[in-house]
Design an enzyme around this catalytic site. Structure first.
Site, PDB file in Angstrom:
ATOM      1  N   ASN A 168       2.185 -39.331  54.977  1.00 50.92           N
ATOM      2  CA  ASN A 168       3.281 -39.519  54.226  1.00 50.92           C
ATOM      3  C   ASN A 168       4.617 -39.281  54.838  1.00 50.92           C
ATOM      4  O   ASN A 168       4.861 -38.113  55.070  1.00 50.92           O
ATOM      5  CB  ASN A 168       3.053 -38.568  52.917  1.00 50.92           C
ATOM      6  CG  ASN A 168       4.401 -38.618  52.051  1.00 50.92           C
ATOM      7  OD1 ASN A 168       5.168 -39.523  51.991  1.00 50.92           O
ATOM      8  ND2 ASN A 168       4.391 -37.674  51.025  1.00 50.92           N
ATOM      9  N   TRP A 169       5.444 -40.255  55.239  1.00 53.41           N
ATOM     10  CA  TRP A 169       6.678 -40.108  56.059  1.00 53.41           C
ATOM     11  C   TRP A 169       7.769 -39.384  55.416  1.00 53.41           C
ATOM     12  O   TRP A 169       8.798 -39.169  55.832  1.00 53.41           O
ATOM     13  CB  TRP A 169       6.908 -41.347  56.587  1.00 53.41           C
ATOM     14  CG  TRP A 169       6.105 -41.676  57.912  1.00 53.41           C
ATOM     15  CD1 TRP A 169       4.698 -41.199  58.140  1.00 53.41           C
ATOM     16  CD2 TRP A 169       5.943 -42.883  58.855  1.00 53.41           C
ATOM     17  NE1 TRP A 169       4.197 -41.760  59.174  1.00 53.41           N
ATOM     18  CE2 TRP A 169       5.069 -42.693  59.455  1.00 53.41           C
ATOM     19  CE3 TRP A 169       7.120 -43.714  59.087  1.00 53.41           C
ATOM     20  CZ2 TRP A 169       4.825 -44.001  60.677  1.00 53.41           C
ATOM     21  CZ3 TRP A 169       7.081 -44.668  59.756  1.00 53.41           C
ATOM     22  CH2 TRP A 169       5.722 -44.937  60.860  1.00 53.41           C
ATOM     23  N   LYS A 170       7.784 -39.495  53.942  1.00 51.42           N
ATOM     24  CA  LYS A 170       8.707 -39.077  53.168  1.00 51.42           C
ATOM     25  C   LYS A 170      10.150 -39.708  53.407  1.00 51.42           C
ATOM     26  O   LYS A 170      10.085 -40.715  53.839  1.00 51.42           O
ATOM     27  CB  LYS A 170       8.819 -37.608  53.052  1.00 51.42           C
ATOM     28  CG  LYS A 170       7.556 -36.841  52.923  1.00 51.42           C
ATOM     29  CD  LYS A 170       7.785 -35.537  52.821  1.00 51.42           C
ATOM     30  CE  LYS A 170       6.306 -34.669  52.949  1.00 51.42           C
ATOM     31  NZ  LYS A 170       6.355 -33.445  52.168  1.00 51.42           N
ATOM     32  N   HIS A 221       3.435 -37.641  43.734  1.00 47.33           N
ATOM     33  CA  HIS A 221       3.664 -36.461  44.676  1.00 47.33           C
ATOM     34  C   HIS A 221       4.423 -35.229  43.987  1.00 47.33           C
ATOM     35  O   HIS A 221       5.332 -35.555  43.302  1.00 47.33           O
ATOM     36  CB  HIS A 221       4.389 -37.022  45.818  1.00 47.33           C
ATOM     37  CG  HIS A 221       4.625 -36.121  46.975  1.00 47.33           C
ATOM     38  ND1 HIS A 221       5.211 -34.972  47.158  1.00 47.33           N
ATOM     39  CD2 HIS A 221       3.454 -35.976  48.130  1.00 47.33           C
ATOM     40  CE1 HIS A 221       5.048 -34.360  48.341  1.00 47.33           C
ATOM     41  NE2 HIS A 221       3.983 -34.984  48.862  1.00 47.33           N
ATOM     42  N   GLU A 244       6.743 -33.582  45.039  1.00 53.47           N
ATOM     43  CA  GLU A 244       8.146 -33.817  45.130  1.00 53.47           C
ATOM     44  C   GLU A 244       8.792 -34.914  43.945  1.00 53.47           C
ATOM     45  O   GLU A 244      10.048 -34.614  43.691  1.00 53.47           O
ATOM     46  CB  GLU A 244       8.629 -34.379  46.463  1.00 53.47           C
ATOM     47  CG  GLU A 244       8.155 -33.069  47.614  1.00 53.47           C
ATOM     48  CD  GLU A 244       7.930 -33.467  48.853  1.00 53.47           C
ATOM     49  OE1 GLU A 244       8.335 -34.748  49.393  1.00 53.47           O
ATOM     50  OE2 GLU A 244       7.402 -32.628  49.875  1.00 53.47           O
ATOM     51  N   GLU A 295      -2.991 -31.146  46.237  1.00 51.84           N
ATOM     52  CA  GLU A 295      -1.908 -30.953  47.160  1.00 51.84           C
ATOM     53  C   GLU A 295      -1.276 -29.688  46.215  1.00 51.84           C
ATOM     54  O   GLU A 295      -0.439 -29.603  45.729  1.00 51.84           O
ATOM     55  CB  GLU A 295      -1.031 -31.973  47.355  1.00 51.84           C
ATOM     56  CG  GLU A 295      -1.454 -33.052  48.040  1.00 51.84           C
ATOM     57  CD  GLU A 295      -0.310 -33.844  48.853  1.00 51.84           C
ATOM     58  OE1 GLU A 295      -0.266 -33.959  50.185  1.00 51.84           O
ATOM     59  OE2 GLU A 295       0.640 -34.060  48.252  1.00 51.84           O
ATOM     60  N   GLY A 343       4.725 -28.559  53.091  1.00 54.51           N
ATOM     61  CA  GLY A 343       5.548 -28.246  54.067  1.00 54.51           C
ATOM     62  C   GLY A 343       6.029 -26.760  54.257  1.00 54.51           C
ATOM     63  O   GLY A 343       7.002 -26.491  54.762  1.00 54.51           O
ATOM     64  N   SER A 379       0.417 -29.104  54.547  1.00 62.22           N
ATOM     65  CA  SER A 379       0.119 -28.311  56.045  1.00 62.22           C
ATOM     66  C   SER A 379      -0.931 -28.556  56.812  1.00 62.22           C
ATOM     67  O   SER A 379      -1.371 -27.736  57.451  1.00 62.22           O
ATOM     68  CB  SER A 379       0.709 -26.799  55.849  1.00 62.22           C
ATOM     69  OG  SER A 379       1.781 -26.526  55.144  1.00 62.22           O
TER      70      SER A 379
END
Ligand code: PEP
Length: 249
Positions: free
Chosen positions: A9-11, A94, A96, A166, A172, A212
């Site tokens: 996942n490159w966000k 997600h 976020e 997650e 992160g 992570s």
């Protein structure tokens, strides 16, 4: 059917040139493996990256979508649009998205259904905050997220989904759930699915761990019986780490 999977996942990272450079490096360095590799670049890069991936086995994911077919939703992207540029998977829910865009499991459930309706595969994310874990609410929270986000589906539809557990406190942050903590939750997710549907569906669904994950902790995590791979943020932007993760099963 259950598979070993590494999904990057490159966000909201990498401009177009950086992203195509990373894809070139991944293609150059990738090694023979049975692991299903997925990358989720930002929307603006999807079509060009799809062209670069061509006939390789690497699959393409989007990081979100809208739940409506089309219409007056300025700034949004529909599943049909994603499909038309060759996207195969869509990351949904997600943490976020839940935290910064106020998405809740019900809203995400509409997206899950829309993705499936269009023949793409949702990667449904769930996870508890540190506060919820410290209050021993984590099983309850995950059960609620799984039920609200996925249990509108029939057996066949659920069978087509991927789940990513997650824990928010591990995303992160450099902090990873221990293999025992992750395994315990993955087994709990399967039990929750088995109770509502059946053991076959529960055992067939691939459940990824995210938070992570890096080469130094991946092998132990991926060795757990109910962990089928990883949803990878930071380490997916480092080509050597990402390739090593695909070799960690
Ligand atoms: C993620 O974004 O889904 C994630 C797990 O990030 P990281 O690997 O950086 O914790």
């Amino acid at each position: 059917m259950r598979q070993n999977i590494i999904a990057g996942n490159w966000k909201m990272n990498l401009d177009f040139n950086q992203a195509t450079e990373l894809v070139k490096e991944i293609l150059d360095k990738q090694k023979e493996s049975d692991v299903l590799t997925i990358i989720a670049p930002p929307y603006t890069h999807l079509k060009s990256i799809k062209d670069m991936l061509g006939q390789t086995d690497i699959r393409l994911a989007a990081q979100n979508c809208h739940h409506q077919e089309s219409g007056a939703y300025t700034g949004e992207i529909s599943v049909k649009m994603l499909k038309s540029v060759g996207v195969d998977y869509v990351i949904l829910g997600h943490s976020e998205r839940r935290e910064f865009f106020n998405e809740d499991s019900l809203a995400i459930s509409y997206k899950v259904s829309k993705v499936l309706e269009n023949g793409l595969i949702p990667i449904y994310c769930c996870g508890e905050t540190l506060e919820e874990r410290n209050e021993a609410q984590h099983f309850h929270i995950i059960e609620k997220q799984i039920k609200q986000g996925l249990f509108q589906l029939n057996e066949l539809e659920l069978n087509d989904c991927l789940i990513a557990y997650e824990p928010v406190w591990a995303i992160g942050t450099g902090e990873t759930a221990s293999p025992d903590q992750a395994q315990e939750m993955h087994a709990f997710i399967r039990k929750t699915i088995a109770n509502e549907y059946n053991e076959i569906i529960a055992n067939n669904i691939s459940i990824l761990y995210g938070g992570s994950v890096k080469p130094s902790n991946a092998v132990e995590l991926f060795n757990c019986p109910d962990i089928d791979g990883g949803l990878i943020g930071g380490a997916s932007l480092q080509v050597d780490q990402f390739i090593e993760l695909t070799q960690s099963f």
